[in-house]
Structures are given as structure tokens and as C-alpha cells.
Design an enzyme around this catalytic site. Structure first.
Site, PDB file in Angstrom:
ATOM      1  N   THR A 132      13.462  16.230  20.432  1.00 27.34           N
ATOM      2  CA  THR A 132      12.150  15.380  20.338  1.00 27.34           C
ATOM      3  C   THR A 132      11.673  14.651  21.376  1.00 27.34           C
ATOM      4  O   THR A 132      10.843  14.434  21.922  1.00 27.34           O
ATOM      5  CB  THR A 132      12.034  14.869  18.966  1.00 27.34           C
ATOM      6  OG1 THR A 132      12.274  15.848  17.851  1.00 27.34           O
ATOM      7  CG2 THR A 132      10.526  14.270  18.580  1.00 27.34           C
TER       8      THR A 132
ATOM      9  N   TYR B  84      11.367  19.870  23.306  1.00 30.77           N
ATOM     10  CA  TYR B  84      10.457  20.216  22.298  1.00 30.77           C
ATOM     11  C   TYR B  84       9.123  20.310  22.865  1.00 30.77           C
ATOM     12  O   TYR B  84       8.209  21.089  22.636  1.00 30.77           O
ATOM     13  CB  TYR B  84      10.169  19.090  21.196  1.00 30.77           C
ATOM     14  CG  TYR B  84      11.215  19.374  20.060  1.00 30.77           C
ATOM     15  CD1 TYR B  84      12.434  20.005  20.116  1.00 30.77           C
ATOM     16  CD2 TYR B  84      11.070  18.769  18.857  1.00 30.77           C
ATOM     17  CE1 TYR B  84      13.334  19.786  19.212  1.00 30.77           C
ATOM     18  CE2 TYR B  84      11.795  18.634  17.835  1.00 30.77           C
ATOM     19  CZ  TYR B  84      12.878  19.356  17.819  1.00 30.77           C
ATOM     20  OH  TYR B  84      13.948  19.527  16.854  1.00 30.77           O
TER      21      TYR B  84
ATOM     22  N   ASP C 102      23.953  22.512  16.357  1.00 30.64           N
ATOM     23  CA  ASP C 102      22.943  21.706  16.287  1.00 30.64           C
ATOM     24  C   ASP C 102      23.456  20.185  16.204  1.00 30.64           C
ATOM     25  O   ASP C 102      23.200  19.289  16.221  1.00 30.64           O
ATOM     26  CB  ASP C 102      21.828  21.599  15.107  1.00 30.64           C
ATOM     27  CG  ASP C 102      20.649  21.149  15.392  1.00 30.64           C
ATOM     28  OD1 ASP C 102      20.192  20.389  16.531  1.00 30.64           O
ATOM     29  OD2 ASP C 102      19.844  20.685  14.471  1.00 30.64           O
TER      30      ASP C 102
ATOM     31  N   HIS D  92      13.288  26.338  19.054  1.00 31.71           N
ATOM     32  CA  HIS D  92      13.214  25.622  17.878  1.00 31.71           C
ATOM     33  C   HIS D  92      12.094  25.893  16.989  1.00 31.71           C
ATOM     34  O   HIS D  92      11.122  25.974  17.267  1.00 31.71           O
ATOM     35  CB  HIS D  92      13.241  23.971  18.063  1.00 31.71           C
ATOM     36  CG  HIS D  92      12.898  23.280  17.093  1.00 31.71           C
ATOM     37  ND1 HIS D  92      13.954  22.209  16.353  1.00 31.71           N
ATOM     38  CD2 HIS D  92      11.940  22.866  16.179  1.00 31.71           C
ATOM     39  CE1 HIS D  92      13.461  21.930  15.193  1.00 31.71           C
ATOM     40  NE2 HIS D  92      12.111  22.181  15.089  1.00 31.71           N
TER      41      HIS D  92
ATOM     42  N   GLY E 225      17.064  12.912  17.812  1.00 30.10           N
ATOM     43  CA  GLY E 225      16.610  11.978  17.044  1.00 30.10           C
ATOM     44  C   GLY E 225      15.416  11.196  17.714  1.00 30.10           C
ATOM     45  O   GLY E 225      14.976  11.564  18.667  1.00 30.10           O
TER      46      GLY E 225
ATOM     47  N   SER F  69      19.478  15.004  15.223  1.00 29.29           N
ATOM     48  CA  SER F  69      19.130  13.899  13.947  1.00 29.29           C
ATOM     49  C   SER F  69      18.983  15.042  13.023  1.00 29.29           C
ATOM     50  O   SER F  69      18.331  16.067  13.131  1.00 29.29           O
ATOM     51  CB  SER F  69      18.048  13.090  14.023  1.00 29.29           C
ATOM     52  OG  SER F  69      16.959  13.799  14.465  1.00 29.29           O
TER      53      SER F  69
END
Length: 396
Positions: free
Chosen positions: A109, A140, A292, A205, A78, A296
Site C-alpha cells: 500500500t 499497489y 506475504d 494483489h 502496512g 501488515s
């Protein structure tokens, strides 16, 4: 003080009378565990008294491999809505009570406040606490967050690094990598895997963008990198993405479905997605299911603003596995999706993913309703009658 192996587990454990699925059905069997590994599986095992084994009676119960979760945010994930939205780290007992004995951790992220070095340390912590934990290098974003400064070196030289991931594609949170950049990442992962005797998996992803799997399919068609090097995930995010995933699988690719759990904005659900793939002719061996967990679960409006935020729960992996059974999938096939198949994807099948002599004694003992009764990880009893016997170092 860290406990020694002798303090952690008995020399011999004998599990008697259970119905064993390895994941293929073996019938009623006894299982002898010596230290951390399975020493024997037979209809009946009688040990001399001097062996003094711990005996676990499993008559009327079902014994299956421990679950392998290849997509867990061990450090949390998140941060898309600011520092307050950073999700928490996962704990040992949360993992074991969900029936998971092997995890593969990753960044998402946020590779600013979370780094691969910290992820590696978390995996080492969980390993010392009793389960098996591995990681992907990267996140990411590009340029890749690595430990040695080189993806190839990370995979080749660091035992716990099995690949790269999760690199974001077709998502507004990604670095919008070019085709050439994606090819270079895949090539580096492949060579690192070859040099280190690893899978070198490229774990991608997939967002809800209109390109869907086009960048991945283009790499398969225009480079010499084999399709099995890639494992796209979150493919049940939208119906159109799942349809594209079926096309990718029919080309020979492997696909990873995200357990529905709290991902209520995922359509189709994991069960629907797996049924859709199988009905289209995708084989069971091409499909994996992952949680996962601790990532988030943001929901964005049309302008890219976060409107709702949740956190993934590793328990959804076991729960969705049971839903597959209710939907009509056999016990053997449903188990493959959460045990043998993910172990193969990340290159761990020599020691994980099935119940065989010489493999790690990672197994679940399920009650008559196929709920979790006991969990053993590397021969050590972690959960007994649904209660976590062992907790992480700083768990209450």
C-alpha cells in the site's frame, strides 16, 4: 568490511548419506558443492585428500531445495492505520531460519515512505549477506513507482527486477485502475521481460471486492498477452475468490496461495485452498505458496476502518509446507509448490528451485521429523542445527 567470497564459504563442501528430494526423489546420495554451485550428485563421492572438503554427514536426514518465497515485504509493509502501523524490515537470520534461500521483495500500500530504490538496496544488502534476493517494480498504486521512470526499462535493465507487483485489484486500497491501464502495465512488463531475458511477471494483489478476478480474466480474453504472464495472489482470502481462482487456473492460469500463518481472517486456509484446487483438476505445477512476510495483516470493518493489525511471518511458509504433508500431499509435490514452481514463475529456474548439477547450492537438511537442521545458501552454511551461524550486518 564486507567479507570476501573466500572468507564466506569453503572451496568444497561434501554432504554425505542424505535422502535427496530434488524435489523428485533421488534416493540416498552424496552432494558435492564447489564454491556456490552443486558440482556433483552421486550415490558415493570420494575426493582426494588434497581437496580438503568440509564434510556434513546427513545419514538419516532429508535434503531438499531451499525455499523460494516470491512475495516478501523486505522493507516492511502496512501503514493503513497511520505511521505507527508501518511494519518492520525483515532480517537475514529470520529468512534463513525459516528455510528460505531466495526471496522476491515488493512494496504494498505504502509507496510514499517506501520506494523501489530503497527496496532494490535492501535486496542488494541481503544478497551481500548471503542469500539471493530479487524485487518487483511498482506497488499497489498507479501511476507505478519505478526506478528508471519506466516499468519496461526497470525490468529490462536492472538485473534484480523480475516483474511488476503487487498491483492491487478488486481492493479498496488500490488506485481502481481501468482495464486499459491494467493492459498497459501487463504489456510493459511483458516487453521488458522479453528485452531483459526475464519473466516480466505481472504479480497482482487480489482484494475481497466483488469483481474478484474479472479484470484479469478479461485481459486474458481480450488481449494477446498470454495467461502465464499473470500471477494473482492472496487467492485464499475468501471462499468465493478461491472458487474464481480455480476457474482461472482451469483456463490455464497460475495461482499463488498465501500461507495461512497469522492470516486467521483468510478462509479457506492455504492447505484447504490447495486441496480445493487439486480436487478441481488444477495441476500441482500451477500452484505456488508464498508468505506475504512482513506485510501488515489488517482487518477492516464494514466502513473500511482498521480494527486489528498483525504482521506476516516468513516462518509460516515452512510451517504451511509441513501442514501440506500432514494433509496427505506427497513430499515431492509439496516441495514443488515452495521451490521449483515459484522459481519458474519469476524466471529463476536455471539457478534456483531444484537440486541439480550447475545450480546454486541452496538446500535444506531436514531432521527425522522434517524440521530444519541446516540451511545452505549459495554453498555457504547459514544455519546449523537450527542455529543461525550468520546474521545480518546490524542484527544483535
Amino acid at each position: 568490511m564486507q567479507p570476501t567470497d573466500a572468507q564466506q564459504k569453503p572451496m568444497f563442501t561434501l554432504i554425505t548419506g542424505g535422502s535427496v528430494y530434488a524435489p523428485e526423489p533421488l534416493g540416498r546420495r552424496d552432494i558435492l558443492i564447489a564454491g556456490r554451485v552443486i558440482a556433483r550428485i552421486a550415490e558415493r563421492i570420494d575426493l582426494p585428500a588434497e581437496f580438503k572438503p568440509v564434510v556434513i554427514r546427513a545419514k538419516g536426514k532429508t535434503i531438499v531445495p531451499g525455499l523460494v518465497d516470491l512475495h516478501v515485504h523486505l522493507l516492511g509493509g502496512g501503514g493503513e492505520a497511520g505511521p505507527w502501523s508501518r511494519t518492520p524490515e525483515i532480517t537475514l537470520s529470520k529468512i534463513t531460519r525459516a528455510g528460505v534461500t531466495t526471496v522476491v521483495g515488493l512494496l504494498g500500500t505504502d509507496d510514499v515512505s517506501r520506494r523501489p530504490e530503497t527496496l532494490l538496496a535492501k535486496a542488494m544488502q541481503l544478497d551481500q549477506e548471503g542469500i539471493s534476493a530479487y524485487i518487483y517494480s511498482g506497488s499497489y498504486q498507479l501511476p507505478l513507482a519505478t526506478i528508471t521512470g519506466s516499468l519496461r526499462k526497470d525490468i529490462a535493465l536492472i538485473p534484480k527486477v523480475v516483474g511488476v507487483g503487487e498491483v492491487a485489484v478488486s481492493d479498496h486500497r488500490s488506485s481502481q485502475p481501468s482495464f486499459e491501464e491494467l493492459c498497459r502495465i501487463a504489456a510493459e512488463a511483458r516487453i521488458g521481460g522479453m528485452l531483459g531475458g526475464k519473466a516480466g511477471l505481472v504479480h497482482l494483489h487480489m482484494g475481497a471486492g466483488p469483481r474478484r478476478l474479472d479484470p484479469v480474466i478479461r485481459m486474458v480474453r481480450e488481449t494477446e498477452i498470454p495467461i502465464g504472464q499473470f500471477l494473482p495472489t492472496h487467492l485464499n482470502r475468501t471462499q468465493t475468490l478461491m472458487e474464481h481462482a480455480v476457474e482461472f487456473a482451469k483456463m490455464g492460469g497460475n495461482i499463488d496461495i498465501t500461507a495461512s500463518g497469522q492470516n486467521l481472517h483468510f478462509h479457506p486456509t492455504s492447505v484447504e485452498a490447495i486441496q480445493m484446487a487439486l480436487e478441481a483438476g488444477v495441476t500441482i505445477d500451477q500452484i505456488t505458496l508464498s508468505s506475504d512476510s512482513n506485510g501488515s495483516m489488517p482487518i477492516f470493518d464494514a466502513k473500511g476502518n482498521v480494527t486489528k493489525l498483525g504482521v506476516g511471518d516468513i516462518q509460516c511458509l515452512f510451517d504451511d509446507w509441513r501442514m501440506l504433508l500432514k494433509a496427505g500431499l506427497s513430499l515431492e509435490d509439496s516441495l514443488k509448490i515452495v521451490t521449483a514452481n515459484p522459481a519458474r514463475r519469476v524466471g529463476l529456474f536455471e539457478s534456483k528451485g531444484s537440486l541439480e548439477v550447475g545450480k546454486d547450492a541452496d538446500l535444506l537438511i531436514l531432521n527425522r521429523e522434517l524440521g530444519i537442521d541446516s540451511v545452505l545458501a549459495r554453498g555457504r552454511l547459514m544455519v546449523d542445527r537450527g542455529r543461525a551461524l550468520l546474521k545480518g550486518t546490524f542484527e544483535e
